[in-house]
Design an enzyme around this catalytic site. Structure first.
Site, short mmCIF file in Angstrom:
data_model
loop_
_atom_site.label_atom_id
_atom_site.label_comp_id
_atom_site.label_asym_id
_atom_site.label_seq_id
_atom_site.Cartn_x
_atom_site.Cartn_y
_atom_site.Cartn_z
N ARG A 199 2.13 6.76 -7.03
CA ARG A 199 2.66 8.31 -6.76
C ARG A 199 2.97 9.34 -7.75
O ARG A 199 2.69 10.35 -8.04
CB ARG A 199 3.26 8.35 -5.70
N HIS A 202 0.84 -1.26 0.25
CA HIS A 202 0.08 -0.01 0.05
C HIS A 202 0.86 1.43 -0.01
O HIS A 202 0.49 2.28 0.69
CB HIS A 202 -0.94 0.18 1.12
#
Length: 388
Positions: free
Chosen positions: A340, A285
């Site tokens: 990201r 995660h």
């Protein structure tokens, strides 16, 4: 229609590091902290990338070589590159319309896009943008009725790959989010208001788009919830710890491909294979849940060696460049996902951010494969030094 030739590359931002810095200066601090931060002391967040960078590849300069082809087959579809866009919740908080921007770019450039259950754009809208090509990450609801309805909506939207999330049995302890009082919508503290005033492009875009919301959950949410009630609703809505009893009924019903995301141990890998998963995504995660955990590349090396011939093994977490993709594929992954960097791209460049980030990563990966003399991503394991 797809336009594979329409690749927009902004030469001012040739690295993810450049996009990250631009994003930091363009969005409010609370939004950047949510995107950029990990849990506890962020040890595992940084370990993910550090361990990937320890992988060393060895070139073959004198062999015959006719160029590298990045196309990669996965679940019966040939994608233009061996990477896709990871699911991230609250994408619209980071940049308004981010889910739509990334889904459109992924579709046009023929890479997979995974939408989160807790994204800020509904699966029906993303399906329309991608002509049903998007994947859907499934947070397991507490009620069977909501579970079945979400699956029915995914089926109706044309989703072919359902991704079950197993690595969020608790809410991660994330100091940056605690400090900023992050909520949906963001709590209007003086600190947060000042941050929004200091980022007028983000603020104006958010006013135009409207406050971010959990679009996939709208049909199940009572109206007029205040912030404390919203948090309670989210806590009660999802049955966060996944197990064999919860996966079984989904496997029985879902006719498409089923992937388990968050695998981090041999125990869970064996369970996934037993339950008939079509593939797994090794993930922690993004270092947001277990600071004392193992880097994803370390897990990948071990599990690919043991189970690589039994299922499709993918990985996300820590990849920040084309060389990182090559290192991960060489270490045993059949495919990679990246989160990201794509959100840095959208936060930095808005509507152009998705296309730019895809172009940047493809260019970097093409260069390293041409440098190695590797003809295809599936052959990268041949260039892995055995002593790393």
């Amino acid at each position: 229609m797809r336009n594979k030739d329409k690749i927009q590359f902004d030469h001012r931002f040739p690295r993810v590091k450049d996009l990250r810095e631009k994003a930091r200066n363009r969005i409010p601090g609370f939004a950047f902290d949510y995107l950029d931060g990990g849990c506890n002391e962020e040890v595992n967040l940084h370990r993910n990338t550090q361990k990937i960078r320890e992988v060393i590849l060895q070139p073959d300069y004198l062999s015959n070589f006719n160029g590298a082809d990045l196309s990669t087959s996965l679940f019966g579809h040939t994608y233009s590159a061996p990477f896709g866009i990871s699911p991230i919740g609250l994408q619209g908080l980071i940049w308004p319309g981010a889910s739509r921007i990334l889904a459109k770019a992924a579709f046009e450039q023929n890479i997979p896009f995974i939408l989160s259950t807790v994204a800020t754009t509904a699966i029906e809208e993303i399906s329309e943008i991608t002509e049903g090509k998007a994947w859907f990450q499934f947070y397991h609801p507490a009620s069977d009725e909501m579970r079945d309805d979400l699956i029915k909506r995914a089926e109706a939207a044309g989703v072919e790959v359902l991704v079950l999330l197993c690595d969020v049995p608790t809410f991660g302890y994330r100091p940056k989010e605690i400090r900023s009082g992050l909520s949906m919508p963001p709590r209007l503290t003086l600190r947060n208001i000042l941050q929004m005033i200091a980022r007028p492009k983000w603020t104006m875009a958010t006013l135009k788009e409207g406050a971010p919301r959990f679009a996939n959950l709208d049909p199940y949410m009572p109206g007029n919830l205040n912030l404390s009630q919203l948090g309670q609703f989210m806590d009660q809505t999802f049955d966060k710890r996944l197990n064999e009893e919860k996966i079984g009924p989904i496997r029985d019903r879902w006719k498409g491909k089923l992937v388990l995301k968050g695998v981090a141990s041999s125990y869970d890998m064996k369970k996934a294979i037993k339950l008939g998963m079509d593939g797994v995504i090794i993930s922690n995660h993004g270092g947001r849940q277990l600071d004392a955990g193992e880097a994803t590349i370390s897990t990948l090396k071990r599990l690919a060696w043991l189970y690589g011939d039994q299922t499709v093994i993918m990985m996300d977490g820590g990849l920040r460049s084309g060389p990182d993709i090559a290192r991960t594929m060489a270490s045993g992954a059949n495919f990679t996902f990246i989160g990201r960097p794509f959100m840095y791209g959208v936060a930095a460049l808005g509507r152009e951010g998705g296309m730019h980030t895809i172009a940047m990563l493809r260019t970097q990966l093409q260069q390293i494969m041409d440098q190695l003399g590797c003809p295809a991503p599936s052959e990268l394991y041949r260039y892995l030094l055995n002593d790393n």
